[in-house]
Design a protein around this motif. Structure first.
Motif, PDB file in Angstrom:
ATOM      1  N   ASN A  74     -39.463  22.432 -64.880  1.00  0.00           N
ATOM      2  CA  ASN A  74     -40.234  23.617 -64.482  1.00  0.00           C
ATOM      3  C   ASN A  74     -41.202  23.335 -63.337  1.00  0.00           C
ATOM      4  O   ASN A  74     -42.222  24.023 -63.200  1.00  0.00           O
ATOM      5  CB  ASN A  74     -41.005  24.204 -65.676  1.00  0.00           C
ATOM      6  N   SER A  75     -40.930  22.319 -62.531  1.00  0.00           N
ATOM      7  CA  SER A  75     -41.780  22.028 -61.384  1.00  0.00           C
ATOM      8  C   SER A  75     -40.903  21.668 -60.195  1.00  0.00           C
ATOM      9  O   SER A  75     -39.707  21.434 -60.342  1.00  0.00           O
ATOM     10  CB  SER A  75     -42.753  20.884 -61.705  1.00  0.00           C
TER      11      SER A  75
ATOM     12  N   CYS B 275     -46.085  23.371 -60.419  1.00  0.00           N
ATOM     13  CA  CYS B 275     -45.374  24.141 -61.433  1.00  0.00           C
ATOM     14  C   CYS B 275     -44.776  25.402 -60.814  1.00  0.00           C
ATOM     15  O   CYS B 275     -45.361  26.015 -59.918  1.00  0.00           O
ATOM     16  CB  CYS B 275     -46.328  24.511 -62.569  1.00  0.00           C
ATOM     17  N   ARG B 276     -43.625  25.805 -61.320  1.00  0.00           N
ATOM     18  CA  ARG B 276     -43.018  27.048 -60.870  1.00  0.00           C
ATOM     19  C   ARG B 276     -43.824  28.236 -61.388  1.00  0.00           C
ATOM     20  O   ARG B 276     -44.657  28.091 -62.299  1.00  0.00           O
ATOM     21  CB  ARG B 276     -41.568  27.130 -61.366  1.00  0.00           C
TER      22      ARG B 276
ATOM     23  N   TYR C  59     -45.505  28.858 -65.015  1.00  0.00           N
ATOM     24  CA  TYR C  59     -45.608  27.598 -65.753  1.00  0.00           C
ATOM     25  C   TYR C  59     -46.822  26.838 -65.239  1.00  0.00           C
ATOM     26  O   TYR C  59     -47.166  26.914 -64.063  1.00  0.00           O
ATOM     27  CB  TYR C  59     -44.344  26.749 -65.560  1.00  0.00           C
TER      28      TYR C  59
END
Length: 907
Positions: A265-266, A278-279, A282
């Protein structure tokens, strides 16, 4: 120049040599100068590899040279050696050509006597392989810039100089331990070590310093000290190159580690990334490692149920908590004047949250005691290790609600206005939250000694006051009041006890827990009916009886008129200046003596106006006297007078032996018991209460502006900040984004942001002073910059408790630092709190947070219940109270009759 070597050496592969001259490459006459001119000849010969070379040959004797050791009889005259010399020069080669005689007598320096390491055999130069010797000698260092000459001296034998090679050594440039070392010349001696300083290669940073290598006499690097390594975002490649991490990878720290793939998630969209962001949706917390995965933190689907002035909120937890198990919830409440978030402000402390508003483990909260017909916004925050990284609104879920009609809140307090033997008059402020238009009030009362609330009497009043009549003389009555709107009655106020007067007798009565009043009836001293005695009302926001209202001297058309009105002009002949004790904004500050005519000489502090002042500076300087001259209170610095009709212009005040409070505390760190510090704080609060009652805002309350006398009495001083608010400054203590001077570390946030200076902002400053006192003069917020202080306060940071500070005192500080200025205590409240602490020293133990409960007591009534039935004068009354030692104080203060005694206030 480096040292030079003569030889044909064999160097290791990592050694570099620079050849200055090599005669083996000469193909023609070398043209060397010889002495005598016909003693040396040049000829062609061969080296040991049968290569043709140009040689020098000398033979001054005509006998065959044998091994000297084989001819003992001629040992003294047999020679196998020659001498090597050098001569430095500042001239070029063309300039250095001279005659033979010059060179024969030139000041050559000897390098060495050179001998072969074994005898030569007789050989023919016609092609036979001959045996030769190679010798190496070093000389130097050389200091002259042009160069040097070499000389070879024959000592009497036949010899041939086959070849001469002149060279010097150096260590080559090298990259080692991710540091670059430049090409370095060797030292003068074979044992010399030359230090070379290194520098980190691109994208590398120092690990150990200093970074250096040593270059030895043979041109070899040795003894590495210190090193570099690839910095964050770069990894080592091929030993001595730092390569940027490609997109999609990161390296979070300096060192030998390699780049890693971004966690779940990054992502990283640039090269040389030190962290993968982080995306969207997130987050990663401050305590999480860069290699930890990013997780979401937003609650979902909030539902509200409004019931009059209460609301029930329920919500769902975040969809995915990742690997975390530290989830809890906070609920933020804001009261809004419109639909715009900017028009909202934090809810009052009276709003109730069940089970609470912080650290909730359940997804449900009930909120009550809201205002009727009011819009509220509630923010629900899912709190875990990553919550503070989530921007609004991802971390929090908001909902807007509007409350319905509700009954008014409780009336906070009642005051007794007057009393007779058969009645008394009461008043009260309206409820803080009326929740509509007050229609009327209901008053419930009963005889404390014979009745209970079950058989109480009830009356109504449309106004916030009432006269209760038909009461019994000398009787205590319990009274309560409640307000009514269209929504109905609110709750009754707390029970309060009020007393009627006794026919023909004196009584001491108590006004229910708010103030202590002396209730007096004097039947034998007056003709006619029993008089009505009026009691002082001590309600918050009103000045005590006799207190003047402050007048700003700048409102005068001529500021000099304010000086004449409020400050006494002193004859300069009465003033004696003794010594400089400091410097002020406008000039020097002196210690001196004041001897008024017909009075005792006293020590004073003297502020002077420096030479060359402008009219505005004089006005500003004297404005402080115009302000100070209006005050008369034991904890406010006393103005003795001014000198304006001669030079220098002076402001003369009482002298405070121990100087400024902050420096005095630093000089006496840890020397006072806590209760003594509280006593000093009480004095400061008393002075500020007086200023607040006079409607004066200090704006610069700080320990540096509190003066301490020899009895450790603290007095508020420095009343000049108001003039700074129109001027800009570079003083780091006083800054403002709006321009002008503001003491940031001591100033309330609303005063910094909006110039909103009130007694509430002075209360904030008082909290900082309390922290300074309990920390013995430590600088508030330590070495933080002013902007960092402003940012920290905006983010709800507050100073922690100083070492050994009682919890009750730190709580007082936190109350003073409430962001909502209306929630801060008033100075009368602070004085009352400090008085309770002083009366109950056990509350000042570190780690306790309780002040002795119960109402405030008046010292006149803490001595028991004296018999006051037969008193007829102030002296009799004091005798009955066992307080005759205060007779002169009472009479001197104007309390000469019993009716006047009834006007005594808590002050």
């Amino acid at each position: 120049l480096p040292s030079f070597h003569l030889s044909l050496p064999v160097c290791p592969s990592f050694c570099l040599t620079e050849t200055v001259m090599d005669t083996r490459t000469a193909t023609a006459e070398l043209g060397w100068i010889s002495f005598p001119a016909n003693g040396v000849r040049t000829m062609c010969g061969y080296d040991e590899n049968l290569n043709t070379i140009r040689t020098y040959q000398v033979c001054n004797i005509r006998f065959t040279v044998r091994d000297c050791a084989s001819i003992p009889s001629v040992l003294g005259s047999c020679k196998e050696t020659f001498n090597l010399y050098y001569l430095e020069t500042d001239r070029t080669v063309s300039e250095g050509i001279k005659g033979v005689e010059y060179w024969a007598n030139a000041p050559f320096l000897k390098v060495d006597t050179i001998a072969a390491d074994e005898s030569f055999s007789q050989v023919d130069f016609g092609g036979r392989l001959m045996k030769v010797n190679t010798e190496v000698r070093s000389f130097g260092p050389l200091s002259k810039g042009r160069g040097f000459h070499l000389a070879f001296q024959d000592l009497g034998a036949c010899m041939s100089l086959l070849a001469v090679r002149v060279f010097y050594k150096k260590c080559p440039s090298v990259v080692q331990n991710f540091a670059f070392f430049p090409e370095t010349l060797t030292g003068a001696e074979s044992t010399s070590l030359v230090i070379a300083r290194g520098s980190c290669i691109p994208n590398a940073e120092e690990v150990d310093v200093p970074i250096k290598l040593y270059c030895n006499g043979d041109g070899e690097w040795m003894v590495p000290i210190g090193s570099c390594s690839c910095k964050a975002g770069y990894e080592p490649d091929n030993g001595n190159v730092c390569r940027a991490c490609p997109q999609g990878t990161f390296k979070s720290s300096q060192g030998a580690g390699l780049c890693q793939q971004c966690p779940l998630n990054s992502r990283s969209t640039i090269e040389a990334a030190t962290l993968c962001g982080c995306r969207n949706g997130y987050y990663r917390g401050d305590m999480d490692r860069p290699e930890d995965v990013c997780v979401p933190s937003a609650p979902r689907n909030v539902v509200s149920v409004v019931n009059q002035t209460s609301v029930l909120l329920e919500w769902h937890p975040p969809r995915d908590t990742g690997h975390r198990d530290d989830l809890s919830y906070n609920v933020l409440c804001r009261r809004c004047h419109s639909n715009e978030r900017r028009a909202c402000q934090p809810c009052d402390d009276s709003v109730a949250f069940v089970p609470g508003k912080r650290g909730l483990k359940d997804t449900r909260v009930e909120i009550s005691k809201l205002r009727a017909h009011t819009s509220y916004t509630f923010d629900i925050l899912a709190i875990n290790g990553v919550s503070n990284k989530s921007p609004y609104p991802a971390q929090q879920l908001s909902i807007n609600i509007t409350t319905n009609q509700a009954a008014p809140s409780v009336v906070p307090i009642m005051h007794q206005v007057s009393s007779t033997s058969r009645s008394f008059s009461l008043s009260w402020p309206p409820p803080e939250q009326p929740n509509g238009i007050i229609l009327d009030y209901e008053i419930r009362y009963y005889d404390k000694s014979q009745s209970s609330v079950l058989n109480s009497s009830v009356v109504q009043s449309e106004m916030p006051n009432v006269v209760l009549e038909g009461l019994r003389p000398g009787t205590g009555y319990v009274v309560q009041v409640r307000a009514r709107t269209v929504a109905g009655y609110g709750a009754y106020s707390k029970e309060m006890l009020f007393q009627t007067l006794t026919d023909g007798k004196w009584l001491a009565g108590v006004c229910g827990g708010v103030c202590v009043c002396v209730c007096v009836c004097v039947p034998d001293m007056f003709s006619g009916p029993t008089p009505t005695v009026t009691f002082p009302t001590l309600s918050e926001g009103h000045s005590s009886p006799g207190v003047k209202i402050y007048i700003d001297p700048f409102t005068y058309e001529d500021p000099n008129e304010a000086v004449r009105e409020f400050a006494k002009e002193i004859d300069p002949s009465c003033v004696k200046i003794e010594e400089v004790i400091g410097s002020g904004e406008f000039g020097e500050v002196y210690k001196g003596r004041l001897k008024p005519v017909g009075k005792k000489e006293i020590p004073v502090a003297i502020k002077t106006l420096k030479v060359g002042y402008s009219e505005r500076q004089r006005r500003d300087f004297l404005s402080e006297a115009s302000i100070m001259g209006q005050f008369d209170q034991p904890n406010i610095i006393r103005l003795e007078g001014v000198v304006t009709k001669s030079r220098p212009t002076m402001i003369i005040t009482e002298f405070m032996e121990n100087g400024a409070l902050d420096s005095f505390l630093r000089q006496n760190d840890g020397q006072f018991p806590v209760i003594q510090l509280v006593g000093m704080l009480r004095g400061i609060a008393s002075g500020m209460r007086y200023l607040a009652e006079m409607s004066y805002v200090h704006r610069d309350l700080a320990a540096r502006n509190i003066l301490v006398n020899s009895n450790l009495v603290c007095k508020v001083s420095d009343f000049g900040l108001s003039r700074y608010l129109e001027e800009d400054t570079s003083d780091p203590t006083y800054t403002s984004s709006l321009g002008g001077k503001i003491p940031v570390r001591w100033t309330a946030p609303e005063a910094i942001a909006y110039r909103k200076f009130t007694s509430a902002s002075d209360v904030w400053s008082y909290g900082i002073v309390t922290w300074e006192v309990m920390s013995y003069g430590e600088r508030p917020y330590w070495d933080m910059s002013n902007q960092d202080v402003i940012n920290a306060i905006e983010q709800d940071f507050r100073l922690p408790a100083p070492m050994d500070c009682p919890v009750v005192l730190h709580q007082l500080m936190l109350d003073c630092w409430q962001k909502d200025r209306n929630a801060r205590p008033k100075f009368p409240d602070i004085v009352s709190m400090l008085d309770k602490m002083i009366r109950n020293p056990a509350s000042l133990k570190a780690g306790t947070n309780n002040v002795a409960p119960g109402p405030s007591h008046h010292p006149l009534l803490d001595r028991g219940a004296p018999d006051l039935s037969r008193v007829s004068s102030v002296e009799d009354w004091l005798a009955a109270l066992k307080m005759t030692q205060y007779r002169d104080s009472f009479l001197g203060s104007g309390f000469t009759s019993l009716p006047l005694v009834t006007q005594i206030t808590a002050e």
